[in-house]
Design an enzyme around this catalytic site. Structure first.
Site, PDB file in Angstrom:
ATOM      1  N   SER A  20       0.802  -1.224   0.000  1.00 27.29           N
ATOM      2  CA  SER A  20       0.000   0.000   0.000  1.00 27.29           C
ATOM      3  C   SER A  20       0.839   1.280   0.000  1.00 27.29           C
ATOM      4  O   SER A  20       0.479   2.241  -0.696  1.00 27.29           O
ATOM      5  CB  SER A  20      -0.962  -0.003   1.190  1.00 27.29           C
ATOM      6  OG  SER A  20      -1.948  -0.991   1.017  1.00 27.29           O
ATOM      7  N   THR A  64      -6.042  -3.549   7.234  1.00 27.50           N
ATOM      8  CA  THR A  64      -6.066  -4.947   6.838  1.00 27.50           C
ATOM      9  C   THR A  64      -6.921  -5.722   7.839  1.00 27.50           C
ATOM     10  O   THR A  64      -7.396  -5.176   8.839  1.00 27.50           O
ATOM     11  CB  THR A  64      -4.650  -5.537   6.805  1.00 27.50           C
ATOM     12  OG1 THR A  64      -4.115  -5.555   8.139  1.00 27.50           O
ATOM     13  CG2 THR A  64      -3.728  -4.709   5.921  1.00 27.50           C
ATOM     14  N   LYS A  68     -10.662  -4.488   9.876  1.00 29.47           N
ATOM     15  CA  LYS A  68     -11.837  -4.013   9.134  1.00 29.47           C
ATOM     16  C   LYS A  68     -13.117  -4.179   9.944  1.00 29.47           C
ATOM     17  O   LYS A  68     -14.077  -3.442   9.744  1.00 29.47           O
ATOM     18  CB  LYS A  68     -11.949  -4.746   7.803  1.00 29.47           C
ATOM     19  CG  LYS A  68     -10.762  -4.538   6.861  1.00 29.47           C
ATOM     20  CD  LYS A  68     -10.888  -5.391   5.610  1.00 29.47           C
ATOM     21  CE  LYS A  68      -9.619  -5.333   4.774  1.00 29.47           C
ATOM     22  NZ  LYS A  68      -9.730  -6.127   3.528  1.00 29.47           N
ATOM     23  N   ASN A  89     -12.450  -0.815   5.395  1.00 29.01           N
ATOM     24  CA  ASN A  89     -11.011  -0.921   5.161  1.00 29.01           C
ATOM     25  C   ASN A  89     -10.360   0.457   5.024  1.00 29.01           C
ATOM     26  O   ASN A  89      -9.160   0.550   4.777  1.00 29.01           O
ATOM     27  CB  ASN A  89     -10.731  -1.752   3.911  1.00 29.01           C
ATOM     28  CG  ASN A  89     -11.082  -1.025   2.623  1.00 29.01           C
ATOM     29  OD1 ASN A  89     -12.056  -0.258   2.572  1.00 29.01           O
ATOM     30  ND2 ASN A  89     -10.299  -1.244   1.583  1.00 29.01           N
ATOM     31  N   GLY A 127     -14.010 -19.202   1.544  1.00 31.88           N
ATOM     32  CA  GLY A 127     -13.638 -18.433   2.728  1.00 31.88           C
ATOM     33  C   GLY A 127     -14.801 -17.606   3.228  1.00 31.88           C
ATOM     34  O   GLY A 127     -15.760 -17.336   2.486  1.00 31.88           O
ATOM     35  N   ARG A 152     -14.541 -24.312   5.629  1.00 28.78           N
ATOM     36  CA  ARG A 152     -14.137 -25.493   6.410  1.00 28.78           C
ATOM     37  C   ARG A 152     -15.227 -25.847   7.424  1.00 28.78           C
ATOM     38  O   ARG A 152     -15.370 -27.003   7.805  1.00 28.78           O
ATOM     39  CB  ARG A 152     -12.807 -25.228   7.108  1.00 28.78           C
ATOM     40  CG  ARG A 152     -11.662 -24.974   6.134  1.00 28.78           C
ATOM     41  CD  ARG A 152     -10.319 -25.016   6.812  1.00 28.78           C
ATOM     42  NE  ARG A 152      -9.270 -24.526   5.926  1.00 28.78           N
ATOM     43  CZ  ARG A 152      -8.705 -25.248   4.955  1.00 28.78           C
ATOM     44  NH1 ARG A 152      -9.094 -26.500   4.758  1.00 28.78           N
ATOM     45  NH2 ARG A 152      -7.761 -24.732   4.185  1.00 28.78           N
ATOM     46  N   PRO A 154     -19.089 -25.107   7.361  1.00 32.66           N
ATOM     47  CA  PRO A 154     -20.249 -24.510   6.686  1.00 32.66           C
ATOM     48  C   PRO A 154     -21.237 -23.864   7.643  1.00 32.66           C
ATOM     49  O   PRO A 154     -21.918 -22.889   7.271  1.00 32.66           O
ATOM     50  CB  PRO A 154     -20.881 -25.704   5.960  1.00 32.66           C
ATOM     51  CG  PRO A 154     -19.755 -26.655   5.737  1.00 32.66           C
ATOM     52  CD  PRO A 154     -18.871 -26.513   6.955  1.00 32.66           C
TER      53      PRO A 154
END
Length: 276
Positions: A20, A64, A68, A89, A127, A152, A154
């Site tokens: 950034s 980051t 957030k 962000n 994710g 991983r 649900p």
């Protein structure tokens, strides 16, 4: 006495890898602003104190994960996208007011458009964090009606199911192992942290039919991107998203509005792209 230099920074932990500063400083030089932009290591527990402690020399902050989410309690106002996604962000500091924005959604939309994807109907999102939330809203803008959300766990997808409902997208959570048998969709977006291995061999139908946006950019390639490329699929990394969300942040820091183009914006974007 000279006036204090206007300060900006990206906050996170870890933060040393962040690109950034190069992006932002290239933009401000092109625009003629003598502003500073630093990397500062701050974790979720410390972000509120940091933000509320910024003096009048500060103009704004980039955040980051997980900041957030963690920054929200100290913000006075959120833009519409930050409200919908529940993640900011970008923080604009105006005197004693702290305004939160989400430029990740626009960054995703613009990155996909550069890759030739401006409309879609079906998608897979891998994710379940803040970037997944931004991805859902971005996909809604592209016209996506149904998203398979692969996790991983649900059962952890309930909040994203509700978010999808609020933006007109049906979200179906499933286990990440379903990558091995997934049918073709228009686009797949992986929001897994850089270097994370999904641990699944991706189905041929999926690779053959979908563009993969992997939001990671360091380290690169990710295990998923390597699989996709080896199977002959199309992949774009997260550098385009990073570039375009940063451009929208520059709009916020310069003019207070992520929708208002910068003076000579094409040239600004070009020097930012070169900095990558």
């Amino acid at each position: 006495m000279s006036e204090a230099r206007t300060r900006l920074a990206v906050l996170g932990k870890p933060i040393a890898h962040s690109k950034s500063p190069g992006l932002h400083l290239a933009a401000y030089r092109r625009l003629g602003f003598d502003w500073s932009y630093d990397r500062i290591e701050v974790d979720g527990a410390g972000v509120g104190e940091f933000v509320t402690g910024c003096d009048a020399s500060w103009r704004g902050l980039s955040l980051t994960m997980p900041l957030k989410y963690d920054v929200l309690p100290v913000l006075d106002e959120l833009d519409a996208v930050a409200r919908i996604t529940g993640a900011a962000n970008t923080v604009l500091l105006l005197g004693d007011r702290r305004l939160g924005f989400n430029t990740d959604v626009g960054g995703i939309v613009r990155s996909l458009a550069e890759a030739g994807l401006e409309q879609a109907r079906t998608a897979i999102v891998i994710g379940g964090g803040a970037t997944a939330a931004s991805t859902l809203v971005a996909l809604a803008e592209l016209g996506v009606a149904h998203v398979h959300l692969l996790l991983r766990r649900p059962e952890a997808g309930d909040a994203l199911v509700e978010l999808g409902r609020s933006v007109g997208v049906r979200v179906t959570p499933a286990h990440i192992a379903d990558l091995a048998s997934a049918e073709a969709v228009d686009v797949v977006v992986s929001t897994l942290p850089g270097g994370t291995d999904a641990g699944v061999a991706v189905s041929e139908d999926l690779v053959g039919g979908a563009l993969l946006l992997d939001v990671a950019y360091a380290p690169w390639p990710t295990p998923l991107a390597s699989q996709w490329t080896a199977a002959g699929g199309r992949v774009i990394d997260g550098s385009g998203m990073l570039l375009h969300q940063a451009l929208l942040q520059v709009r916020v820091f310069v003019g207070g509005d992520p929708t208002a183009p910068l003076p000579d914006e094409a040239a600004v974007l070009a020097v930012m792209r070169e900095s990558l």
